[in-house]
Design a protein around this motif. Structure first.
Motif, mmCIF file in Angstrom:
data_model
loop_
_atom_site.group_PDB
_atom_site.id
_atom_site.type_symbol
_atom_site.label_atom_id
_atom_site.label_comp_id
_atom_site.label_asym_id
_atom_site.label_seq_id
_atom_site.Cartn_x
_atom_site.Cartn_y
_atom_site.Cartn_z
ATOM 1 N N PRO A 173 0.803 -1.231 0.000
ATOM 2 C CA PRO A 173 0.000 0.000 0.000
ATOM 3 C C PRO A 173 0.832 1.275 0.000
ATOM 4 O O PRO A 173 0.290 2.362 -0.243
ATOM 5 N N THR A 174 2.140 1.167 0.254
ATOM 6 C CA THR A 174 2.986 2.366 0.234
ATOM 7 C C THR A 174 3.571 2.651 -1.143
ATOM 8 O O THR A 174 4.245 3.668 -1.316
ATOM 9 N N TRP A 175 3.351 1.772 -2.122
ATOM 10 C CA TRP A 175 3.907 2.028 -3.453
ATOM 11 C C TRP A 175 3.499 3.393 -4.015
ATOM 12 O O TRP A 175 4.355 4.123 -4.532
ATOM 13 N N PRO A 176 2.218 3.782 -3.936
ATOM 14 C CA PRO A 176 1.869 5.101 -4.493
ATOM 15 C C PRO A 176 2.623 6.255 -3.835
ATOM 16 O O PRO A 176 3.044 7.197 -4.515
ATOM 17 N N ALA A 177 2.789 6.202 -2.510
ATOM 18 C CA ALA A 177 3.513 7.279 -1.830
ATOM 19 C C ALA A 177 4.988 7.274 -2.217
ATOM 20 O O ALA A 177 5.594 8.343 -2.403
ATOM 21 N N GLN A 178 5.581 6.091 -2.322
ATOM 22 C CA GLN A 178 6.968 6.013 -2.767
ATOM 23 C C GLN A 178 7.107 6.587 -4.169
ATOM 24 O O GLN A 178 8.041 7.340 -4.463
ATOM 25 N N ALA A 179 6.178 6.204 -5.050
ATOM 26 C CA ALA A 179 6.238 6.694 -6.426
ATOM 27 C C ALA A 179 6.045 8.202 -6.491
ATOM 28 O O ALA A 179 6.682 8.886 -7.306
ATOM 29 N N ALA A 180 5.175 8.744 -5.633
ATOM 30 C CA ALA A 180 4.936 10.191 -5.648
ATOM 31 C C ALA A 180 6.219 10.961 -5.368
ATOM 32 O O ALA A 180 6.457 12.029 -5.963
ATOM 33 N N ARG A 181 7.068 10.440 -4.486
ATOM 34 C CA ARG A 181 8.331 11.136 -4.204
ATOM 35 C C ARG A 181 9.247 11.105 -5.420
ATOM 36 O O ARG A 181 9.891 12.109 -5.745
ATOM 37 N N VAL A 182 9.301 9.953 -6.100
ATOM 38 C CA VAL A 182 10.158 9.869 -7.284
ATOM 39 C C VAL A 182 9.590 10.730 -8.415
ATOM 40 O O VAL A 182 10.330 11.413 -9.131
ATOM 41 N N VAL A 183 8.282 10.717 -8.577
ATOM 42 C CA VAL A 183 7.644 11.542 -9.595
ATOM 43 C C VAL A 183 7.996 13.014 -9.384
ATOM 44 O O VAL A 183 8.326 13.742 -10.333
ATOM 45 N N ALA A 184 7.943 13.479 -8.142
ATOM 46 C CA ALA A 184 8.259 14.889 -7.857
ATOM 47 C C ALA A 184 9.704 15.209 -8.232
ATOM 48 O O ALA A 184 9.990 16.285 -8.781
ATOM 49 N N ARG A 185 10.620 14.277 -7.956
ATOM 50 C CA ARG A 185 12.024 14.509 -8.306
ATOM 51 C C ARG A 185 12.226 14.535 -9.817
ATOM 52 O O ARG A 185 12.962 15.375 -10.353
ATOM 53 N N VAL A 186 11.582 13.597 -10.489
ATOM 54 C CA VAL A 186 11.716 13.537 -11.945
ATOM 55 C C VAL A 186 11.097 14.775 -12.586
ATOM 56 O O VAL A 186 11.682 15.368 -13.506
ATOM 57 N N ARG A 187 9.939 15.179 -12.097
ATOM 58 C CA ARG A 187 9.291 16.368 -12.650
ATOM 59 C C ARG A 187 10.183 17.593 -12.466
ATOM 60 O O ARG A 187 10.301 18.435 -13.379
ATOM 61 N N ARG A 188 10.811 17.695 -11.322
ATOM 62 C CA ARG A 188 11.698 18.839 -11.080
ATOM 63 C C ARG A 188 12.898 18.802 -12.015
ATOM 64 O O ARG A 188 13.292 19.832 -12.571
ATOM 65 N N ALA A 189 13.502 17.612 -12.204
ATOM 66 C CA ALA A 189 14.685 17.500 -13.064
ATOM 67 C C ALA A 189 14.343 17.723 -14.533
ATOM 68 O O ALA A 189 15.122 18.319 -15.280
ATOM 69 N N ALA A 190 13.180 17.244 -14.964
ATOM 70 C CA ALA A 190 12.797 17.369 -16.370
ATOM 71 C C ALA A 190 12.287 18.755 -16.709
ATOM 72 O O ALA A 190 12.433 19.224 -17.839
ATOM 73 N N GLY A 191 11.692 19.426 -15.731
ATOM 74 C CA GLY A 191 11.181 20.763 -15.970
ATOM 75 C C GLY A 191 10.092 20.781 -17.032
ATOM 76 O O GLY A 191 9.298 19.846 -17.168
ATOM 77 N N ARG A 192 10.089 21.831 -17.836
ATOM 78 C CA ARG A 192 9.027 22.006 -18.830
ATOM 79 C C ARG A 192 9.135 21.026 -19.993
ATOM 80 O O ARG A 192 8.204 20.941 -20.804
ATOM 81 N N ARG A 193 10.225 20.319 -20.081
ATOM 82 C CA ARG A 193 10.351 19.335 -21.165
ATOM 83 C C ARG A 193 9.382 18.176 -20.971
ATOM 84 O O ARG A 193 9.044 17.486 -21.934
ATOM 85 N N ALA A 194 8.947 17.946 -19.750
ATOM 86 C CA ALA A 194 8.009 16.858 -19.467
ATOM 87 C C ALA A 194 6.575 17.370 -19.620
ATOM 88 O O ALA A 194 6.148 18.277 -18.909
ATOM 89 N N LEU A 195 5.844 16.770 -20.542
ATOM 90 C CA LEU A 195 4.428 17.094 -20.680
ATOM 91 C C LEU A 195 3.626 16.472 -19.553
ATOM 92 O O LEU A 195 2.597 17.016 -19.141
ATOM 93 N N SER A 196 4.095 15.323 -19.067
ATOM 94 C CA SER A 196 3.479 14.681 -17.911
ATOM 95 C C SER A 196 4.471 13.709 -17.313
ATOM 96 O O SER A 196 5.373 13.217 -18.000
ATOM 97 N N VAL A 197 4.314 13.437 -16.021
ATOM 98 C CA VAL A 197 5.092 12.411 -15.312
ATOM 99 C C VAL A 197 4.097 11.650 -14.446
ATOM 100 O O VAL A 197 3.446 12.249 -13.582
ATOM 101 N N GLU A 198 3.976 10.340 -14.675
ATOM 102 C CA GLU A 198 2.967 9.564 -13.955
ATOM 103 C C GLU A 198 3.510 8.219 -13.508
ATOM 104 O O GLU A 198 4.399 7.639 -14.150
#
Length: 385
Positions: free
Chosen positions: A220-245
């Motif tokens: 049940p913690t997979w979504p929360a773990q993924a949310a942290r990685v998603v936030a890091r990836v979104r920050r690193a990719a910046g506007r080049r990412a249309l979406s990160v899911e």
């Protein structure tokens, strides 16, 4: 170099953890120490604080009267924000200078009391939280620092809640016991996670993982773990990412899966996808050598960008794809499995059978799922039309 964020509520034991990390060889950058440095007598920082908050925050010798300052800002959120607006940029500037001078193989630990409160957790590939119950923290502040109980509780109330800190934490160290117990936890973290993480990150290599498909019960913690990685990836990719899911089996509640978080980053084109995949080290991910392709359910292949985990304790596959049919299908399959328990259960049964069969690699296991996935996508398209 590996950057680690370290935080915890006042009195939880963060100072003990930071001291042990420094003894083991980490470069510990103490935000509190830097905060004192940037408002030392004669500095522009102190002048700015006095200009904002008044001369009542000065001691008779011209230095900052920290108890008076604390009583003022922790009782008034507006004044606390004004203080932070002055000191935080100065601290970050000084911190950046120290990190720039660190060795290439350094483990840099940013010791930041307000890491969560300032919304900056995504800046570090790993966040470590030292946790202890509120009553333990209050007792320590009263007994070891001589604080009034009301002041200790006010300080705790002005900081992030335990739930907010835990949501940001990749690692939780139990600071409720004696200091030696906490140091033992730090030693294990250093040996088993931080040192190999740094080495993998520096060399651009993926951390080891099982060669064959090994399914585990749904976490049940997979979504929360993924949310942290998603936030890091979104920050690193910046506007080049249309979406990160978060996609794949770990994004479907109740579905057994390999303990691997799959992320999909969608970009405008393939060149951007491959560029983004190479720029994810700030998120703790590395781009393995070679050309990367998706094997489509119909047997064709399609190029993509790909990055994966340097962290030995959290497997991640980050698929960076140009927008198109493939990116749509990934979301379509995930959402079909989320919405229909019968589809989820059928897929779970298939995965269990295939994982139990002899197979030489995870890729072979994935290939064998192709016919079922192709049929499931057709069902999902029919449902949507």
């Amino acid at each position: 170099m590996l950057r680690v964020g370290l935080t915890g509520g006042t009195g939880a034991g963060k100072t003990t953890a930071a001291g042990r990390l420094a003894a083991l060889g980490a470069l510990v950058v103490d935000a509190d120490a830097l905060a004192r440095e940037v408002v030392a007598p004669g500095t522009p920082g102190l002048a700015a604080v006095v200009g904002e908050l008044g001369h009542d925050v000065l001691a008779p010798d011209g230095s900052l009267d920290r108890p008076a300052l604390a009583a003022l800002v922790f009782a008034d959120p507006g004044r606390r924000r004004a203080l932070e607006a002055i000191t935080h940029p100065l601290v970050r500037e000084r911190r950046d200078a120290l990190v720039a001078a660190a060795a290439a193989d350094a483990v840099v630990v940013d010791d930041i009391p307000l890491l969560v409160e300032t919304g900056r957790a995504a800046q570090w590939p790993l966040v470590v939280v030292v946790a202890a119950p509120l009553e333990v923290r209050v007792r320590r502040l009263v007994e070891t620092r001589g604080w009034a109980e009301a002041d200790a509780r006010a300080r705790a109330a002005a900081q992030a809640s335990d739930g907010e800190r835990l949501a940001a934490a990749d690692v939780v160290l139990d600071g409720a016991g004696d200091p030696q117990a906490l140091r033992t936890q730090v030693d294990r973290l250093w040996r088993e996670r931080l040192l190999p993480f740094e080495e993998h990150l520096r060399h651009g290599e993926r951390a080891a993982r099982p060669a064959r498909a090994e399914l585990v019960p749904p976490d049940p913690t997979w979504p929360a773990q993924a949310a942290r990685v998603v936030a890091r990836v979104r920050r690193a990719a910046g506007r080049r990412a249309l979406s990160v899911e978060h996609v794949g089996s770990t994004a479907v509640p109740g579905l057994p899966a390999k303990d691997v978080l799959d992320l999909q980053v969608v970009t405008a084109d393939l060149a951007t996808a491959q560029e983004v995949a190479g720029d994810l080290r700030d998120a703790g991910l590395v781009q393995p050598p070679g050309e990367w392709e998706d094997e489509l359910p119909d047997g064709r292949t399609e190029p993509k960008g790909f990055a994966t985990n340097a962290d030995p304790a959290r497997a991640v596959n980050c698929h960076v794809r140009p927008a198109g049919r493939r990116t749509e299908d990934v979301l379509l399959l995930r959402d079909l499995l989320r919405a229909h328990a019968d589809e989820r259960d059928a897929y779970a049964g298939l995965k269990a059978r295939l994982a139990a069969q002899p197979h030489g690699s995870v890729d072979e296991y994935a290939h064998r799922k192709g016919p079922w996935i192709r049929a499931a996508l057709e069902r999902a398209r029919g449902e949507r039309s």
